[in-house]
Design an enzyme around this catalytic site. Sequence first.
Site, PDB file in Angstrom:
ATOM      1  N   ARG A 143      -5.801 -33.968 -31.243  1.00  0.00           N
ATOM      2  CA  ARG A 143      -5.169 -35.239 -30.860  1.00  0.00           C
ATOM      3  C   ARG A 143      -5.562 -36.381 -31.798  1.00  0.00           C
ATOM      4  NH1 ARG A 143      -3.742 -34.608 -24.850  1.00  0.00           N
ATOM      5  NH2 ARG A 143      -3.273 -36.806 -24.722  1.00  0.00           N
ATOM      6  N   TYR A 146      -3.242 -38.790 -33.870  1.00  0.00           N
ATOM      7  CA  TYR A 146      -2.619 -39.884 -33.116  1.00  0.00           C
ATOM      8  C   TYR A 146      -3.674 -40.908 -32.711  1.00  0.00           C
ATOM      9  CZ  TYR A 146       0.254 -42.035 -29.368  1.00  0.00           C
ATOM     10  OH  TYR A 146       0.954 -42.903 -28.555  1.00  0.00           O
ATOM     11  N   GLU A 148      -6.845 -41.477 -33.726  1.00  0.00           N
ATOM     12  CA  GLU A 148      -7.523 -42.187 -34.821  1.00  0.00           C
ATOM     13  C   GLU A 148      -6.527 -42.998 -35.643  1.00  0.00           C
ATOM     14  OE1 GLU A 148     -10.494 -42.615 -34.618  1.00  0.00           O
ATOM     15  OE2 GLU A 148     -11.724 -40.815 -34.433  1.00  0.00           O
ATOM     16  N   ASN A 175       0.567 -44.236 -19.940  1.00  0.00           N
ATOM     17  CA  ASN A 175       1.737 -43.366 -19.702  1.00  0.00           C
ATOM     18  C   ASN A 175       2.905 -44.098 -19.050  1.00  0.00           C
ATOM     19  OD1 ASN A 175      -0.769 -41.704 -19.732  1.00  0.00           O
ATOM     20  ND2 ASN A 175       0.702 -40.028 -19.672  1.00  0.00           N
ATOM     21  N   THR A 209      -6.069 -31.124 -11.804  1.00  0.00           N
ATOM     22  CA  THR A 209      -6.878 -32.187 -11.182  1.00  0.00           C
ATOM     23  C   THR A 209      -7.045 -33.393 -12.111  1.00  0.00           C
ATOM     24  OG1 THR A 209      -8.903 -31.124 -11.957  1.00  0.00           O
ATOM     25  CG2 THR A 209      -8.211 -30.638  -9.685  1.00  0.00           C
ATOM     26  N   PRO A 275      -7.402 -35.477 -21.918  1.00  0.00           N
ATOM     27  CA  PRO A 275      -8.281 -36.380 -21.163  1.00  0.00           C
ATOM     28  C   PRO A 275      -8.284 -36.063 -19.667  1.00  0.00           C
ATOM     29  CG  PRO A 275      -6.913 -37.629 -22.688  1.00  0.00           C
ATOM     30  CD  PRO A 275      -6.381 -36.222 -22.680  1.00  0.00           C
TER      31      PRO A 275
HETATM   32  P1  NAD Z   1       9.385 -41.980 -28.880  1.00  0.00           P
HETATM   33  O1  NAD Z   1       8.960 -40.755 -29.609  1.00  0.00           O
HETATM   34  O2  NAD Z   1      10.500 -41.850 -27.902  1.00  0.00           O
HETATM   35  O3  NAD Z   1       9.780 -43.134 -29.891  1.00  0.00           O
HETATM   36  C1  NAD Z   1       9.206 -43.276 -31.169  1.00  0.00           C
HETATM   37  C2  NAD Z   1      10.311 -43.653 -32.132  1.00  0.00           C
HETATM   38  O4  NAD Z   1       9.736 -43.845 -33.438  1.00  0.00           O
HETATM   39  C3  NAD Z   1      11.369 -42.557 -32.268  1.00  0.00           C
HETATM   40  O5  NAD Z   1      12.656 -43.104 -32.218  1.00  0.00           O
HETATM   41  C4  NAD Z   1      11.078 -41.957 -33.649  1.00  0.00           C
HETATM   42  O6  NAD Z   1      12.211 -41.369 -34.248  1.00  0.00           O
HETATM   43  C5  NAD Z   1      10.535 -43.155 -34.395  1.00  0.00           C
HETATM   44  N1  NAD Z   1       9.663 -42.811 -35.529  1.00  0.00           N
HETATM   45  C6  NAD Z   1       8.647 -41.916 -35.542  1.00  0.00           C
HETATM   46  N2  NAD Z   1       8.074 -41.886 -36.749  1.00  0.00           N
HETATM   47  C7  NAD Z   1       8.750 -42.806 -37.515  1.00  0.00           C
HETATM   48  C8  NAD Z   1       8.642 -43.219 -38.875  1.00  0.00           C
HETATM   49  N3  NAD Z   1       7.714 -42.707 -39.707  1.00  0.00           N
HETATM   50  N4  NAD Z   1       9.495 -44.154 -39.320  1.00  0.00           N
HETATM   51  C9  NAD Z   1      10.456 -44.684 -38.506  1.00  0.00           C
HETATM   52  N5  NAD Z   1      10.611 -44.317 -37.228  1.00  0.00           N
HETATM   53  C10 NAD Z   1       9.760 -43.383 -36.739  1.00  0.00           C
HETATM   54  O7  NAD Z   1       8.089 -42.559 -28.183  1.00  0.00           O
HETATM   55  P2  NAD Z   1       7.921 -43.784 -27.178  1.00  0.00           P
HETATM   56  O8  NAD Z   1       7.379 -43.254 -25.921  1.00  0.00           O
HETATM   57  O9  NAD Z   1       9.128 -44.622 -27.175  1.00  0.00           O
HETATM   58  O10 NAD Z   1       6.728 -44.563 -27.893  1.00  0.00           O
HETATM   59  C11 NAD Z   1       6.979 -45.727 -28.676  1.00  0.00           C
HETATM   60  C12 NAD Z   1       5.656 -46.350 -29.090  1.00  0.00           C
HETATM   61  O11 NAD Z   1       4.880 -46.648 -27.925  1.00  0.00           O
HETATM   62  C13 NAD Z   1       4.800 -45.439 -29.967  1.00  0.00           C
HETATM   63  O12 NAD Z   1       4.167 -46.221 -30.954  1.00  0.00           O
HETATM   64  C14 NAD Z   1       3.776 -44.887 -29.013  1.00  0.00           C
HETATM   65  O13 NAD Z   1       2.564 -44.577 -29.647  1.00  0.00           O
HETATM   66  C15 NAD Z   1       3.610 -46.040 -28.023  1.00  0.00           C
HETATM   67  N6  NAD Z   1       3.140 -45.548 -26.717  1.00  0.00           N
HETATM   68  C16 NAD Z   1       3.991 -44.936 -25.836  1.00  0.00           C
HETATM   69  C17 NAD Z   1       3.501 -44.475 -24.615  1.00  0.00           C
HETATM   70  C18 NAD Z   1       4.387 -43.817 -23.586  1.00  0.00           C
HETATM   71  O14 NAD Z   1       3.881 -43.463 -22.507  1.00  0.00           O
HETATM   72  N7  NAD Z   1       5.673 -43.677 -23.791  1.00  0.00           N
HETATM   73  C19 NAD Z   1       2.142 -44.595 -24.324  1.00  0.00           C
HETATM   74  C20 NAD Z   1       1.309 -45.185 -25.263  1.00  0.00           C
HETATM   75  C21 NAD Z   1       1.821 -45.681 -26.450  1.00  0.00           C
HETATM   76  N1  UDP Z   2       0.941 -31.735 -18.530  1.00  0.00           N
HETATM   77  C1  UDP Z   2       1.166 -30.678 -17.651  1.00  0.00           C
HETATM   78  N2  UDP Z   2       2.322 -29.972 -17.790  1.00  0.00           N
HETATM   79  C2  UDP Z   2       3.267 -30.264 -18.722  1.00  0.00           C
HETATM   80  C3  UDP Z   2       3.028 -31.362 -19.602  1.00  0.00           C
HETATM   81  C4  UDP Z   2       1.847 -32.065 -19.479  1.00  0.00           C
HETATM   82  O1  UDP Z   2       0.349 -30.373 -16.783  1.00  0.00           O
HETATM   83  O2  UDP Z   2       4.292 -29.568 -18.768  1.00  0.00           O
HETATM   84  C5  UDP Z   2      -0.318 -32.503 -18.357  1.00  0.00           C
HETATM   85  C6  UDP Z   2      -1.099 -32.711 -19.649  1.00  0.00           C
HETATM   86  O3  UDP Z   2      -1.971 -31.618 -19.877  1.00  0.00           O
HETATM   87  C7  UDP Z   2      -1.847 -33.997 -19.325  1.00  0.00           C
HETATM   88  C8  UDP Z   2      -0.876 -34.775 -18.437  1.00  0.00           C
HETATM   89  O4  UDP Z   2       0.037 -33.804 -17.924  1.00  0.00           O
HETATM   90  O5  UDP Z   2      -3.017 -33.714 -18.580  1.00  0.00           O
HETATM   91  C9  UDP Z   2      -0.116 -35.860 -19.173  1.00  0.00           C
HETATM   92  O6  UDP Z   2       0.464 -35.272 -20.317  1.00  0.00           O
HETATM   93  P1  UDP Z   2       1.427 -36.051 -21.307  1.00  0.00           P
HETATM   94  O7  UDP Z   2       1.667 -35.134 -22.461  1.00  0.00           O
HETATM   95  O8  UDP Z   2       2.608 -36.555 -20.586  1.00  0.00           O
HETATM   96  O9  UDP Z   2       0.610 -37.343 -21.750  1.00  0.00           O
HETATM   97  P2  UDP Z   2      -0.920 -37.618 -22.211  1.00  0.00           P
HETATM   98  O10 UDP Z   2      -1.737 -36.363 -22.148  1.00  0.00           O
HETATM   99  O11 UDP Z   2      -0.777 -38.126 -23.596  1.00  0.00           O
HETATM  100  O12 UDP Z   2      -1.400 -38.622 -21.231  1.00  0.00           O
END
Ligand code: NAD
Ligand code: UDP
Length: 314
Positions: A143, A146, A148, A175, A209, A275
Amino acid sequence: MSNNRILITGGAGFIGSHLCKRLLGKGHEVICLDNYFTGSKVNVEALLSNPRFTLVQQDITMPMHFEVDEIYNFACPASPMQYQCNPIKTMKTSVLGAINILEMACNVEARVLHASTSEIYGDPLVHPQTESYWGNVNPIGVRSCYDEGKRCAETLVFDYFRCYNLDSKIIRIFNTYGPHMHPQDGRVVSNFIVQALRGEDITVYGDGTQTRSFCYIDDLIDGILNVMKTEKGFWGPVNLGNPESITIFELAEKIVELTNSTSKLICKPLPQDDPKQRCPDITLAKDKIGWQPRISLDEGLRQTIDYFKKVIRL
Ligand code: NAD
Ligand code: UDP
């Protein structure tokens, strides 16, 4: 209210596409930049006819120049499955992408809001996580590309502020779920809903859990916009997420119930460095921007289930 020119990187992704729509709705001019790695034009299709909307296919690891007032830097795959499939590219997207965005922001004097993540806390030893906690991150695990990468991007945002007085803000997103998640991107909410709707086994990793807290997309967008409006000199970072946590096992049961599914829960191996717990302390967001999530998990899941019913083949 004055209308701004706004660049949204990753604008065709899940969160980015909602941001594009909301900012257009407020009368701004929006440039959506994306390389379509995990995002799709379909997410912004309804916006294409708006004369204030421009879609640009570009990779943020390449230098760019746009004359804009504000930048929302969201480009980066967010699903563990997606960010691990090309880890070196993921690191480049976070680090080179951040440098390119920050350089451009300095040149055009734009305000930047950078999307960081709860992943910077790693497998946290402090619970719930406050912004002052430095985290517990494995620097060499699967992981890490992402985690780091995002930590380095945060450092860059602060160093550009310290060196160049750049007007910038960091949010740490926990999330988030909702319409426009990709049905196959491997995240837990999309996986479970798609499996439940198709009557397939629900894949609980580990014993289920582990806990997460899930924020509905509309709440998150409210928080993002409020952070962007804070005064110059407020950088954050600000946690944005839902402080109510739930085990993954309970989430699976809830989704089976809400979809009236016949699916059975099965256990699969827990991914490396998954995590054990993740929950935001949102005191800062409450105090600074008066924000907290309003949409319950049941309500948000119902909306998300309705979306997936329309977009997946059953
Ligand atoms: P997503 O994968 O749906 O969206 C990411 C977008 O970035 C996509 O459209 C992808 O094509 C584009 N992309 C990826 N690499 C690129 C590059 N090198 N150049 C141009 N475009 C690029 O993910 P998301 O859930 O919408 O997440 C968006 C942002 O929010 C990310 O930075 C992610 O780290 C952050 N984030 C999301 C969550 C979540 O729960 N969804 C949680 C924490 C952080
Ligand atoms: N997870 C799961 N089944 C799935 C996908 C994810 O049990 O089909 C678990 C995963 O192991 C993690 C949690 O759900 O403990 C959240 O996973 P997700 O990939 O959505 O986000 P993140 O781990 O980055 O919080």
